[in-house]
Design a protein around this motif. Structure first.
Motif, PDB file in Angstrom:
ATOM      1  N   LYS A  65    -105.539  88.167 -60.364  1.00  0.00           N
ATOM      2  CA  LYS A  65    -104.334  88.461 -60.883  1.00  0.00           C
ATOM      3  C   LYS A  65    -104.414  89.928 -61.684  1.00  0.00           C
ATOM      4  O   LYS A  65    -105.145  89.877 -62.558  1.00  0.00           O
ATOM      5  N   THR A  84     -91.362  95.364 -65.097  1.00  0.00           N
ATOM      6  CA  THR A  84     -91.659  94.015 -65.215  1.00  0.00           C
ATOM      7  C   THR A  84     -92.739  93.699 -63.933  1.00  0.00           C
ATOM      8  O   THR A  84     -93.027  94.565 -63.099  1.00  0.00           O
ATOM      9  N   ASP A  86     -93.712  90.440 -61.460  1.00  0.00           N
ATOM     10  CA  ASP A  86     -93.268  89.262 -60.975  1.00  0.00           C
ATOM     11  C   ASP A  86     -94.554  88.223 -60.962  1.00  0.00           C
ATOM     12  O   ASP A  86     -95.780  88.767 -61.124  1.00  0.00           O
ATOM     13  N   SER A  87     -94.276  87.136 -60.485  1.00  0.00           N
ATOM     14  CA  SER A  87     -95.350  86.162 -60.594  1.00  0.00           C
ATOM     15  C   SER A  87     -96.421  86.379 -59.380  1.00  0.00           C
ATOM     16  O   SER A  87     -97.427  86.105 -59.594  1.00  0.00           O
ATOM     17  N   LEU A  88     -96.240  87.280 -58.248  1.00  0.00           N
ATOM     18  CA  LEU A  88     -97.149  87.752 -57.361  1.00  0.00           C
ATOM     19  C   LEU A  88     -97.931  88.750 -57.774  1.00  0.00           C
ATOM     20  O   LEU A  88     -98.822  89.320 -57.120  1.00  0.00           O
ATOM     21  N   GLY A  89     -97.441  89.536 -58.806  1.00  0.00           N
ATOM     22  CA  GLY A  89     -98.476  90.825 -59.426  1.00  0.00           C
ATOM     23  C   GLY A  89     -97.738  91.954 -59.043  1.00  0.00           C
ATOM     24  O   GLY A  89     -98.339  93.094 -59.370  1.00  0.00           O
ATOM     25  N   ASN A  90     -96.554  91.936 -58.400  1.00  0.00           N
ATOM     26  CA  ASN A  90     -95.968  93.348 -58.167  1.00  0.00           C
ATOM     27  C   ASN A  90     -95.140  93.969 -59.132  1.00  0.00           C
ATOM     28  O   ASN A  90     -94.623  93.042 -60.203  1.00  0.00           O
TER      29      ASN A  90
END
Length: 157
Positions: A65, A84, A86-90
């Motif tokens: 991650k 920022t 996000d939860s997917l690493g974008n």
């Protein structure tokens, strides 16, 4: 009268015309007077939006991650940046800018009318000078008539 006697007769008149016609012309300067109004008003000037800089260090952890190690955001007066993950690493970057408007004073000149005002003449003509001018005009007309009659007389022969 033959041609030679006519030329002898006209020669003094022609000399007088040449002498009196060679006078200098004096120009009277003319002053231009204009009514103008100065209007002060505010002019709208758009200032381009500011900018912001973002520096970030992203690394992968042992699970694969993306992790944000450090973040540096430099915002200016009219620009706001947000970064920022996000939860997917974008990585998501958002920037808000507001254009700034400045009102600067400006002067505008409006000319309503232009009027030419002549200067007063330095010295008026005397009676003798006025009579001299009129006699010059009359003598010029008489000379033209005499020349015209001579031309007619020559062409009739």
């Amino acid at each position: 009268m033959d041609k030679v006697s006519w030329c002898i007769t006209l020669a003094p008149f022609m000399c007088l015309v040449l002498i009196y016609s060679c006078q200098t012309v004096k120009y009277v300067p003319v002053e231009t007077k204009a009514d103008s109004v100065v209007i002060e008003k505010l002019v709208e000037v758009q200032i381009p939006p500011d900018s912001a800089t973002i520096r970030a260090l992203l690394e992968c952890d042992e699970n694969g991650k993306v992790v944000l190690k450090w973040l540096d955001i430099a915002n200016s007066k009219n620009a706001q940046a947000q970064l920022t993950i996000d939860s997917l690493g974008n990585l998501l970057a958002k920037m808000k800018t507001q254009p700034d408007t400045v009102y600067l004073p400006a002067k505008e000149v409006v000319v309503s009318k232009k009027e030419k005002v002549p200067y007063p003449v330095e010295k008026e003509l005397t009676l003798y000078q006025k009579i001299k001018i009129r006699l010059g005009e009359l003598s010029f007309i008489v000379i033209i008539v005499i020349i015209g009659l001579l031309v007619l007389k020559i062409f009739k022969k």
